[in-house]
Each structure stands twice: as C-alpha cells, then as structure tokens.
Enzyme design. Structure first.
Site, PDB file in Angstrom:
ATOM      1  N   LYS A   1       0.812  -1.214   0.000  1.00 20.72           N
ATOM      2  CA  LYS A   1       0.000   0.000   0.000  1.00 20.72           C
ATOM      3  C   LYS A   1       0.849   1.270   0.000  1.00 20.72           C
ATOM      4  O   LYS A   1       2.049   1.250   0.258  1.00 20.72           O
ATOM      5  CB  LYS A   1      -0.966  -0.012   1.179  1.00 20.72           C
ATOM      6  CG  LYS A   1      -2.110  -1.004   0.980  1.00 20.72           C
ATOM      7  CD  LYS A   1      -3.198  -0.870   2.023  1.00 20.72           C
ATOM      8  CE  LYS A   1      -4.367  -1.803   1.690  1.00 20.72           C
ATOM      9  NZ  LYS A   1      -5.425  -1.736   2.719  1.00 20.72           N
TER      10      LYS A   1
ATOM     11  N   ARG B   1      -3.451  -9.888   5.466  1.00 15.72           N
ATOM     12  CA  ARG B   1      -3.884 -10.055   4.074  1.00 15.72           C
ATOM     13  C   ARG B   1      -2.748  -9.597   3.187  1.00 15.72           C
ATOM     14  O   ARG B   1      -2.381  -8.407   3.199  1.00 15.72           O
ATOM     15  CB  ARG B   1      -5.155  -9.226   3.848  1.00 15.72           C
ATOM     16  CG  ARG B   1      -5.804  -9.373   2.475  1.00 15.72           C
ATOM     17  CD  ARG B   1      -7.106  -8.574   2.438  1.00 15.72           C
ATOM     18  NE  ARG B   1      -7.768  -8.697   1.149  1.00 15.72           N
ATOM     19  CZ  ARG B   1      -7.526  -7.903   0.100  1.00 15.72           C
ATOM     20  NH1 ARG B   1      -6.608  -6.934   0.199  1.00 15.72           N
ATOM     21  NH2 ARG B   1      -8.187  -8.069  -1.028  1.00 15.72           N
TER      22      ARG B   1
END
Length: 256
Positions: free
Chosen positions: A204, A238
């Site tokens: 991210k 995740r």
C-alpha cells in the site's frame, strides 16, 4: 495468512494479472502451496479512485473461482460490498465475507446472518472513488474503534458469534499516512476487545511513502509490516507475497 486474488482489471497492485477464471484459480492454488490459510477473492477494485462494478459482472468474476476452490477444501473469503454477491458466494462455498463497507448496505447483515460464515468488518471513510481526497478525523483511533465495535454489535445481534466477527481498521481506506501509523500502533488496543483482527498493508501507499519504493518494489516493506502487525496482535494478515511473509513469521516464531 490470507492470500489475495484480485479478479479485476484495475486493482492497484495486480490488476489484470488474474482476470480470467483459470488464471485466478491457478494463482490461488499457488498461494495455498506457499502457505496461505485463506484465499481472499475480489471482483471489484477498491483502490483509491476505483469505479464501481455491476453486480452481474462481479458475480461472473467471483463465483466460479469460489466454487472451484471450495470444492477443493480451500477456505475462501469474498471481498464484496454487495449483498447479492455475498449470498451467491456463500452458496458457492465461501467461508467468510470481507466487506470494506462494514455491512452497511441494505440487506448486507441479513446476507450473512444464519449462514454459518465469518464476517470481516472494515472501516472506510467515504467511498473508494473519493476516500483519499481529504480524509479527516478528530481522533482516528477512537473513531475507527468505535465504528468497528458498533458494526460488530449489529452483526452479533443478528446472530453471528463474536469469534466469527473479524475487525479490520482499513489501512489506506480514507486515511493519510499519520492516520495509518496511529492505527497501526493501536492494533494491540483493538485486539484487546476480543475479536480477531485483520491487517492489510500489503504494497500500500503508506509503505511507498515510508520507503520511497514503487508498488512493484514493496515486497520487503510489506513483509516487515505484516510481521509487525502479527507482533502487535493481528490474527490475520492479508498479503500478496505469501511465501515470503510465511517465512518471516516462521523465523520470528522460532527465534522470539
């Protein structure tokens, strides 16, 4: 360990790579071989600026993959905001619904109630198309925690067992760098409420801001973030890079 399979054309990291059903299934099986306990299947990108996908198209992408993996005994979660997709995925054998919208859509709570599935409640300020425009909070930790506990209470009232409700603070979903850092440091406090906690930081933007690396060059940063999340109380991480993350956690568990 939750391995990511995006059946999308526009996901921020791997959009288009696994868009066709056979390739998505093949990738999922590879992640399981590498050590994934779950496979999280998504048919609609939720990256900043993403456009919505029609329900029938999302069903076309997701259900065949869920069905194929579930028939092989693989635990599958489905990343969706749509109650119709939730119900169809559960019918196909998914074991958890992962909703970035926190089961706020009409019929979403009812879609998972009484179906013997887990539910992952995520916090998102705004919606994917605009969530990163100008996120603001008075106290990000207090506000995100209160939201997650409120939504989990709604699901418990609908009949879901407490241990089947997973909380996800939603790193990067309507949060800037400072918000993400504060929430990460507060993971132990969130875990103390008794629900399993999922952390999703893989590749991210926050990791790019910290390292200066592009999306395709954030594996090391992603592994480090996942390891720290587990140390701070996350029950699930995740990730895109399953093999590397599994190895890092194995070493930490052996040497801690």
């Amino acid at each position: 360990m939750v391995g990511i399979v995006n059946i999308t054309a526009d996901s921020f990291s791997d959009g288009g790579k696994f868009f066709e059903t056979p390739r998505a299934i093949e990738h999922a099986l590879r992640l399981v071989e590498e050590g994934a306990d779950w496979i999280d299947v998504g048919g609609e990108s939720t990256r900043p600026g993403a456009k919505p996908v029609a329900a029938d198209e999302e069903l076309r992408r997701v259900v065949p993959v869920v069905d194929a993996l579930a028939r092989l005994g693989i635990a599958v979660s489905v990343d969706t905001m749509k109650p119709l997709v939730m119900r169809s995925a559960i019918d196909a054998g998914c074991a958890m619904v992962n909703d970035v919208n926190g089961f706020r859509a009409e019929g979403a709570v009812e879609a998972v109630a009484g179906r013997h599935v887990a539910a992952c409640v995520m916090h998102m300020q705004g919606e994917p198309a605009t969530m990163q425009a100008d996120p603001r909070y008075g106290d990000v930790v207090a506000e995100v925690t209160a939201y997650l506990l409120e939504r989990s209470a709604v699901l418990e009232k609908a009949g879901l067992p407490r241990e089947a409700i997973v909380l996800d603070p939603g790193f990067g979903f309507g949060k800037n760098m400072a918000h993400n850092v504060a929430l990460f440091r507060a993971l132990p406090q969130l875990a103390a409420h008794g629900h399993p906690v999922l952390a999703g930081l893989s590749r991210k933007r926050t990791l790019g801001d910290i390292t200066g690396r592009s999306v395709e060059d954030r594996m090391a940063a992603s592994v480090a973030a996942a390891l720290l999340a587990v140390q701070n109380g996350a029950s699930l991480v995740r990730v895109h890079d399953v093999k590397e993350t599994v190895d890092a956690i194995k070493v930490w568990m052996a040497l801690r």
